[in-house]
Design a protein around this motif. Structure first.
Motif, mmCIF file in Angstrom:
data_model
loop_
_atom_site.group_PDB
_atom_site.id
_atom_site.type_symbol
_atom_site.label_atom_id
_atom_site.label_comp_id
_atom_site.label_asym_id
_atom_site.label_seq_id
_atom_site.Cartn_x
_atom_site.Cartn_y
_atom_site.Cartn_z
ATOM 1 N N ASP A 68 -1.001 -8.967 11.235
ATOM 2 C CA ASP A 68 -1.103 -9.656 9.949
ATOM 3 C C ASP A 68 -2.486 -10.257 9.707
ATOM 4 O O ASP A 68 -3.043 -10.136 8.596
ATOM 5 C CB ASP A 68 -0.021 -10.732 9.823
ATOM 6 N N VAL A 95 -4.997 -7.559 8.907
ATOM 7 C CA VAL A 95 -4.771 -7.076 7.538
ATOM 8 C C VAL A 95 -5.297 -8.076 6.514
ATOM 9 O O VAL A 95 -5.985 -7.714 5.551
ATOM 10 C CB VAL A 95 -3.271 -6.800 7.316
ATOM 11 N N ILE A 147 -3.663 -3.749 3.651
ATOM 12 C CA ILE A 147 -3.262 -2.655 4.543
ATOM 13 C C ILE A 147 -4.240 -1.490 4.465
ATOM 14 O O ILE A 147 -4.733 -0.997 5.487
ATOM 15 C CB ILE A 147 -1.842 -2.162 4.180
ATOM 16 N N GLU A 182 0.897 -3.430 11.238
ATOM 17 C CA GLU A 182 2.021 -4.337 11.026
ATOM 18 C C GLU A 182 2.276 -4.512 9.527
ATOM 19 O O GLU A 182 1.345 -4.692 8.739
ATOM 20 C CB GLU A 182 1.709 -5.701 11.648
ATOM 21 N N THR A 183 3.553 -4.448 9.168
ATOM 22 C CA THR A 183 3.938 -4.670 7.781
ATOM 23 C C THR A 183 4.987 -5.768 7.716
ATOM 24 O O THR A 183 5.805 -5.916 8.617
ATOM 25 C CB THR A 183 4.506 -3.388 7.146
ATOM 26 N N ARG A 184 4.946 -6.537 6.602
ATOM 27 C CA ARG A 184 5.864 -7.667 6.471
ATOM 28 C C ARG A 184 6.855 -7.485 5.333
ATOM 29 O O ARG A 184 7.845 -8.203 5.242
ATOM 30 C CB ARG A 184 5.048 -8.947 6.254
ATOM 31 N N THR A 185 6.555 -6.548 4.446
ATOM 32 C CA THR A 185 7.412 -6.300 3.290
ATOM 33 C C THR A 185 7.540 -4.803 3.071
ATOM 34 O O THR A 185 6.766 -4.005 3.624
ATOM 35 C CB THR A 185 6.802 -6.926 2.020
ATOM 36 N N GLU A 194 4.364 -3.432 1.672
ATOM 37 C CA GLU A 194 3.322 -3.115 2.648
ATOM 38 C C GLU A 194 3.658 -1.832 3.394
ATOM 39 O O GLU A 194 2.753 -1.064 3.750
ATOM 40 C CB GLU A 194 3.153 -4.282 3.628
ATOM 41 N N VAL A 195 4.928 -1.592 3.641
ATOM 42 C CA VAL A 195 5.335 -0.318 4.253
ATOM 43 C C VAL A 195 4.889 0.835 3.365
ATOM 44 O O VAL A 195 4.324 1.833 3.850
ATOM 45 C CB VAL A 195 6.858 -0.271 4.477
ATOM 46 N N GLU A 208 2.508 0.844 1.193
ATOM 47 C CA GLU A 208 1.050 0.942 1.193
ATOM 48 C C GLU A 208 0.558 1.660 2.451
ATOM 49 O O GLU A 208 -0.381 2.466 2.392
ATOM 50 C CB GLU A 208 0.431 -0.452 1.102
ATOM 51 N N ALA A 209 1.204 1.382 3.579
ATOM 52 C CA ALA A 209 0.845 2.075 4.814
ATOM 53 C C ALA A 209 1.130 3.564 4.701
ATOM 54 O O ALA A 209 0.341 4.401 5.155
ATOM 55 C CB ALA A 209 1.602 1.476 5.993
ATOM 56 N N ILE A 224 4.322 2.321 12.502
ATOM 57 C CA ILE A 224 4.396 1.208 11.553
ATOM 58 C C ILE A 224 5.301 0.135 12.149
ATOM 59 O O ILE A 224 6.454 0.401 12.487
ATOM 60 C CB ILE A 224 4.933 1.669 10.189
#
Length: 285
Positions: free
Chosen positions: A170, A173, A179, A202-205, A208-209, A211-212, A221
């Motif tokens: 995080d 990022v 991201i 790392e993704t938090r939402t 963001e997933v 976007e990755a 991921i």
């Protein structure tokens, strides 16, 4: 087959540093009270229940202190043990046995505690496709042994350190600006340096997933501090294009639901930072 971080040299260097820390200019308690030619024996007693770890390491330690010490092993690393079991017997120079005693116990108690808890959590996720991973939340200068214990307990190792895999967490990022920016900068860095390192982001939402996914160019991921339901959505969104790892706030009560969300890996820092040691004792007889 041992992992790459466990070499004869790395184990020897660890033991040398640990013995130097403990012995200094001499084990004066043993030198003062025990005749130099006294030969005795002792056995490693298990005083709890769990998974034994550190037996092989104990052999290296005894040999480093005194190559003439004889070790007779009755229980191997990874075996389930109970109160009263004898893991091994060591025979030889009494002073040498006493000098090695504390380092052997410190390592084996800690490693056995980690192996025991790792085994317990792997049983909680048995039957799913998820693999249990450790983290870098380890004791400074003891990481090698803690990660070894995770393997003995049936878990798997994540990266060993900052040098052998890239994880864009995080803060990375946020500092990079997002991201896409973090991944793109990392790809450019690796190309410039001629390095071939796996990239995890790392993704938090779910945003963001996505976007990755839109950016691409990663191996895995990470789904950080998501509920099992959100993880399930994320896994569906990713659709097998990249490995998935659940991380953050995972407990004994939630780990099964996390595993059933479909993630490939579950990383648990508590394997190494919050584990109770298994009670062991080296007793003369």
């Amino acid at each position: 087959m041992k992992p790459t971080y466990l070499t004869e040299q790395s184990i020897s260097e660890f033991i040398s540093r640990a013995l130097a820390e403990d012995i200094g200019d001499g084990d004066h308690s043993s030198l003062a009270s025990i005749p130099a030619d006294a030969r005795k024996q002792a056995r490693l007693l298990v005083k709890g229940e769990g998974v034994l770890a550190g037996v092989e390491l104990a052999g290296y330690i005894f040999n480093a202190v005194d190559p003439d010490l004889q070790l007779q092993v009755t229980l191997q690393d990874g075996e389930i043990v109970k109160y009263g079991d004898v893991a091994f017997t060591v025979k030889g120079k009494a002073q040498s046995i006493l000098t090695a005693e504390r380092l052997v116990l410190n390592c084996m108690q800690r490693m056995s505690g980690i192996a025991t808890y790792t085994h317990y959590l792997t049983r909680l996720i048995a039957g799913t496709n998820a693999k249990l991973l450790d983290t870098r939340k380890t004791t400074p200068n003891f990481r090698m042994m803690e990660k070894w214990a995770v393997l003995i307990g049936g878990g798997a190792n994540h990266r060993f350190g900052l040098f052998d895999m890239i994880i864009l967490k995080d803060n990375h990022v946020d500092y990079a600006g997002g991201i896409r920016e973090a991944i793109t900068a990392t790809q450019n860095y690796l190309k410039e340096k001629g390095k071939d390192l796996r990239i995890e982001v790392e993704t938090r939402t779910l945003e963001e997933v996505q976007e990755a996914l839109d950016t691409g160019g990663v191996r895995r991921i990470m789904l950080d501090n998501m509920s099992p339901d959100m993880m399930r959505e994320a896994v569906t969104l990713i659709g097998g294009r990249y490995e998935t790892e659940a991380s953050g706030g995972i407990t004994e009560e939630t780990i099964r639901a996390v595993a059933e969300s479909g993630v490939d890996f579950i990383s648990v820092g508590a394997l190494t930072h919050s584990t109770k040691s298994l009670d062991l004792s080296l007793k003369a007889f």
